[in-house]
Motif scaffolding. Structure first.
Motif, PDB file in Angstrom:
ATOM      1  N   THR A  24       0.848  -1.199   0.000  1.00 25.87           N
ATOM      2  CA  THR A  24       0.000   0.000   0.000  1.00 25.87           C
ATOM      3  C   THR A  24       0.881   1.247   0.000  1.00 25.87           C
ATOM      4  OG1 THR A  24      -1.664  -1.244   1.231  1.00 25.87           O
ATOM      5  CG2 THR A  24      -1.956   1.133   1.167  1.00 25.87           C
ATOM      6  N   GLU A  25       1.953   1.209   0.815  1.00 31.32           N
ATOM      7  CA  GLU A  25       2.877   2.361   0.843  1.00 31.32           C
ATOM      8  C   GLU A  25       3.504   2.589  -0.534  1.00 31.32           C
ATOM      9  OE1 GLU A  25       4.216   2.024   5.564  1.00 31.32           O
ATOM     10  OE2 GLU A  25       5.379   0.996   4.006  1.00 31.32           O
ATOM     11  N   ILE A  28       1.034   4.161  -2.927  1.00 34.34           N
ATOM     12  CA  ILE A  28       0.890   5.596  -2.641  1.00 34.34           C
ATOM     13  C   ILE A  28       2.089   6.358  -3.235  1.00 34.34           C
ATOM     14  CG2 ILE A  28       1.032   7.324  -0.760  1.00 34.34           C
ATOM     15  CD1 ILE A  28      -1.686   6.250  -0.676  1.00 34.34           C
ATOM     16  N   GLU A  33      -4.157   6.668  -6.740  1.00 37.24           N
ATOM     17  CA  GLU A  33      -5.178   7.309  -5.910  1.00 37.24           C
ATOM     18  C   GLU A  33      -5.557   6.442  -4.718  1.00 37.24           C
ATOM     19  OE1 GLU A  33      -7.113  10.141  -5.802  1.00 37.24           O
ATOM     20  OE2 GLU A  33      -5.493  10.887  -7.086  1.00 37.24           O
ATOM     21  N   PRO A  34      -5.595   7.002  -3.493  1.00 36.58           N
ATOM     22  CA  PRO A  34      -5.973   6.214  -2.317  1.00 36.58           C
ATOM     23  C   PRO A  34      -7.314   5.485  -2.476  1.00 36.58           C
ATOM     24  CG  PRO A  34      -5.182   8.368  -1.646  1.00 36.58           C
ATOM     25  CD  PRO A  34      -5.215   8.374  -3.135  1.00 36.58           C
ATOM     26  N   LEU A  77      -3.588   4.113   4.387  1.00 37.80           N
ATOM     27  CA  LEU A  77      -4.438   4.980   3.560  1.00 37.80           C
ATOM     28  C   LEU A  77      -5.022   6.160   4.323  1.00 37.80           C
ATOM     29  CD1 LEU A  77      -6.601   2.728   1.229  1.00 37.80           C
ATOM     30  CD2 LEU A  77      -4.511   3.986   0.722  1.00 37.80           C
ATOM     31  N   HIS A  80      -3.911   9.565   3.932  1.00 34.86           N
ATOM     32  CA  HIS A  80      -3.965  10.080   2.561  1.00 34.86           C
ATOM     33  C   HIS A  80      -5.382  10.341   2.065  1.00 34.86           C
ATOM     34  CE1 HIS A  80       0.328   9.392   2.022  1.00 34.86           C
ATOM     35  NE2 HIS A  80       0.115   8.324   2.759  1.00 34.86           N
ATOM     36  N   LEU A  81      -6.363   9.789   2.784  1.00 35.60           N
ATOM     37  CA  LEU A  81      -7.744  10.032   2.374  1.00 35.60           C
ATOM     38  C   LEU A  81      -8.237  11.278   3.104  1.00 35.60           C
ATOM     39  CD1 LEU A  81      -9.220   6.414   2.692  1.00 35.60           C
ATOM     40  CD2 LEU A  81      -9.020   7.689   0.575  1.00 35.60           C
ATOM     41  N   GLN A  86     -12.954   9.462   3.909  1.00 33.77           N
ATOM     42  CA  GLN A  86     -12.884   8.411   4.922  1.00 33.77           C
ATOM     43  C   GLN A  86     -14.257   7.893   5.315  1.00 33.77           C
ATOM     44  OE1 GLN A  86     -10.293   8.724   8.287  1.00 33.77           O
ATOM     45  NE2 GLN A  86      -8.819   9.866   7.113  1.00 33.77           N
TER      46      GLN A  86
END
Ligand code: B12
Length: 214
Positions: A24-25, A28, A33-34, A77, A80-81, A86
């Motif tokens: 996931t990192e 990003i 896009e998250p 995430l 970043h969201l 969220q």
């Protein structure tokens, strides 16, 4: 991009929390896009897990391990969201009714709902009608969940519904109920919007209620 998201989904299905976190990192860092990572990576993986569980090819322990991996990805995430993103999928407030201290099942439901990308406020156990009503005002959830394990405390559910009606809050939320002695018939009797027999069914139920709300 699709390949990277597939890798996340595969690692999640295998319950590899650290790998999900790292992938996931990386996604990003690569500018994906998250929301795409959430929907096409993490949630995609949870969908596979759900199907496998319903098809009896994995156990609840596997679901929990995958859910932990989902959390690992979601934690990355989160930062970043945006706040609105969220809670994009919806917010659920949930608690075990007054007088009842059982929370294993409720916690499983919380874990699975969070694992499917929902914002969940857990009120804990022994929650009285007033606390449920206050939480509806404070958190403005889409859905209110009540858990009960003791037959002797089933009556708390209509009491909570009455309290919400008394404060004119009933129409603001969809109500879902669950726990050992709760049945579909009971949920209809107390005019709840839905009942689920287990945590995965609870995720389906919440998703379908949110879908109807849109
Ligand atoms: C563990 C347990 C305890 C633990 C609770 C620990 C905890 N932190 O939760 C302790 C030891 C504290 C306990 C105490 C008591 N317990 Co107890 N306990 C159990 C036991 C063995 C397991 C419950 C459980 O966790 N099941 C596993 C989970 C995963 O299943 P679940 O809760 O049904 O949850 C799933 C679904 O129902 C659904 N779900 C649950 N909540 C929600 C909510 C929503 C919104 C939705 C959609 C779905 C949903 O999804 C969940 C996940 O898949 C049951 C027996 C049994 N086999 O059920 C007795 C049981 C529930 N207990 C019982 C009793 C009588 C008591 C005591 C009164 C005993 C005593 N005399 O002191 C006290 C009551 C304390 C209190 N005030 O609450 C009785 C209840 C009888 C009845 N029908 O009223 C049972 C059935 C045992 C029995 N056969 O007599 N208990």
């Amino acid at each position: 991009m699709t390949e990277k998201l597939e890798l996340i989904s595969e690692a999640l299905v295998k319950g590899q929390a650290n790998r999900v976190k790292t992938l996931t990192e990386i996604a990003i860092e690569n500018g994906i896009e998250p929301m795409a990572i959430l929907e096409k990576g993490l949630l995609q993986g949870m969908e596979v897990i759900g199907k496998k569980f319903r098809g009896n090819s994995i156990f609840i322990a596997d679901v929990l391990i995958a859910s932990r991996a989902m959390h690992a990805g979601l934690n990355v995430l989160k930062t970043h969201l945006s706040a609105s993103q969220q809670i994009l999928r919806g917010r659920v407030v949930i608690g075990t009714v007054a007088g009842d201290l059982h929370d294993i099942g409720k916690n499983l439901v919380v874990m699975m709902l969070r694992g499917s990308g929902l914002d969940v406020v857990d009120l804990g156990v022994d929650v009285d009608p007033e606390e449920f009503a206050k939480a509806v005002l404070e958190y403005q959830p889409d859905i209110l969940g009540m858990s009960v394990m003791l037959t002797t405390n089933l009556y708390m559910i209509p009491e909570i519904v009455n309290e919400l009606e008394r404060r004119e809050l009933r129409k603001r939320v969809k109500i879902i109920v669950g726990g050992g002695p709760v049945t579909k018939e009971f949920s209809q009797l107390v005019k709840a919007d839905g009942f689920a027999a287990d945590a995965l069914a609870a995720v389906d139920l919440v998703n379908s209620l949110l879908e109807k709300n849109r």
